[in-house]
Design a protein around this motif. Structure first.
Motif, short mmCIF file in Angstrom:
data_model
loop_
_atom_site.label_atom_id
_atom_site.label_comp_id
_atom_site.label_asym_id
_atom_site.label_seq_id
_atom_site.Cartn_x
_atom_site.Cartn_y
_atom_site.Cartn_z
N HIS A 95 0.83 -1.22 0.00
CA HIS A 95 0.00 0.00 0.00
C HIS A 95 0.86 1.26 0.00
O HIS A 95 0.67 2.16 -0.83
N PRO A 209 -7.61 5.24 -0.47
CA PRO A 209 -7.35 3.81 -0.23
C PRO A 209 -6.79 3.60 1.17
O PRO A 209 -5.98 4.40 1.65
N PRO A 222 -6.70 -4.59 2.02
CA PRO A 222 -6.86 -3.30 1.34
C PRO A 222 -8.33 -2.97 1.11
O PRO A 222 -9.17 -3.87 0.95
N CYS A 237 -11.69 -3.96 -1.56
CA CYS A 237 -11.01 -3.61 -2.81
C CYS A 237 -11.89 -3.82 -4.03
O CYS A 237 -11.57 -3.33 -5.12
#
Length: 324
Positions: A95, A209, A222, A237
């Motif tokens: 990330h 995000p 994520p 996601c």
């Protein structure tokens, strides 16, 4: 310096190619770099910039042990025995690595350059302007909510007037000659209410995000965090809604660092719902979040320590805005 801020550290083993052996220690992530220190001596064996990474992969060492490899300037670094597990470390490292690459592409530079004082002030002014625009959107949305509340109160007041007239009619004696007139007049003279306007789709003030953790050291996946005028939305996601926090339902927001927060909603008779969110762009969200949840957000002691660190990074800009 900002490079010394540790976002996370994980116990692991690093394969030192010069001595052909695994060295136990700690892998650390900062906003701009990755470091590894030996556990016994505390010696810094590895320190390189996130922008120098070409690839992060999950692999197996000796075909048995699960490992994480980082390719940096043609050199592959091996990490094994990762705690709490390899997936958590991989998701967080990937990330921050991707966000670093995106920020470099948006800046249009091949390497990170230290900005001058003039550029820094310009950046702060642009950030302040964007915050003001976000604030105006929030206030406009809240004004519409107040208008809807006032319309509802007027409708309730009108309904109470009609009910009062009906009760007066029911309580009047049967010989009263104007009972029929009193019964019909309010209904006949009342204008028809206009049909309610269709509700507009709620706009998103800011979306970033994030890495989502529901329990400490269990999993880190994520996803996306969206700030709306009426609350927060957390999606995976695949953009599937995981949870929505209405503004009135959010009980606590804890700021652990400029990059990590926890959101909690309390329940009676069942466990509270709590999410821990980690993001490279969290300093961009925090000023708006503090404006929207001013009475519910709390900066923990560790988070306050970041305010004076560094000079020109995005995280430090967010920290300075908190103090303001």
């Amino acid at each position: 310096m900002n490079e010394d801020i540790r976002i996370h550290s994980w116990p692991c083993s690093y394969y030192l190619d010069s001595s052909k052996q695994w060295i136990p220690g700690k892998l650390s992530l900062t906003p701009l770099s990755i470091q590894f220190r030996a556990g016994r001596t505390g010696e810094l064996l590895l320190d390189f910039h996130l922008s120098a990474i070409s690839e992060i992969k999950k692999e197996s060492s000796h075909l048995i042990f699960s490992s994480l490899t980082i390719l940096e300037k043609g050199t592959k670094h091996w990490f094994s025995s990762l705690h709490p597990n390899r997936n958590v470390v991989f998701n967080i490292l990937e990330h921050f690595w991707r966000e670093q690459l995106l920020s470099r592409q948006e800046a249009g530079a091949g390497a990170a350059l230290e900005s001058s004082k003039g550029k820094e002030l310009t950046g702060m002014l642009e950030g302040s302007q964007k915050r003001l625009e976000d604030t105006a959107k929030v206030l406009h949305s809240q004004g519409e909510q107040f208008d809807n509340i006032m319309r509802g109160l007027h409708k309730i007041e009108g309904d109470m007037d009609v009910a009062d007239r009906l009760l007066t009619e029911l309580e009047s004696p049967s010989w009263w000659p104007f009972s029929t007139k009193l019964w019909k007049t309010p209904l006949e003279s009342k204008p028809k209410e206009a049909p309610a306007a269709p509700r507009r789709e709620e706009g998103i003030l800011l979306r970033i995000p994030v890495i989502i953790t529901h329990r400490t050291d269990s999993s880190a996946k994520p996803g996306q965090l969206s700030l709306l005028s009426s609350g927060l939305e957390i999606r995976d996601c695949s953009s599937q809604l995981l949870h929505r926090f209405e503004t009135r339902d959010v009980d606590d927001i804890w700021v652990h660092s400029p990059y990590e927060i926890s959101v909690r909603q309390r329940f009676i008779g069942k466990p509270d719902h709590c999410c821990r969110l980690l993001a490279a762009r969290m300093p961009e969200l925090l000023p708006v979040l503090q404006l929207h949840f001013s009475t519910k957000i709390q900066f923990l002691e560790d988070a306050l320590g970041f305010a004076g660190a560094g000079k020109s990074s995005q995280g430090e800009l967010g920290a300075s805005l908190w103090q303001a």
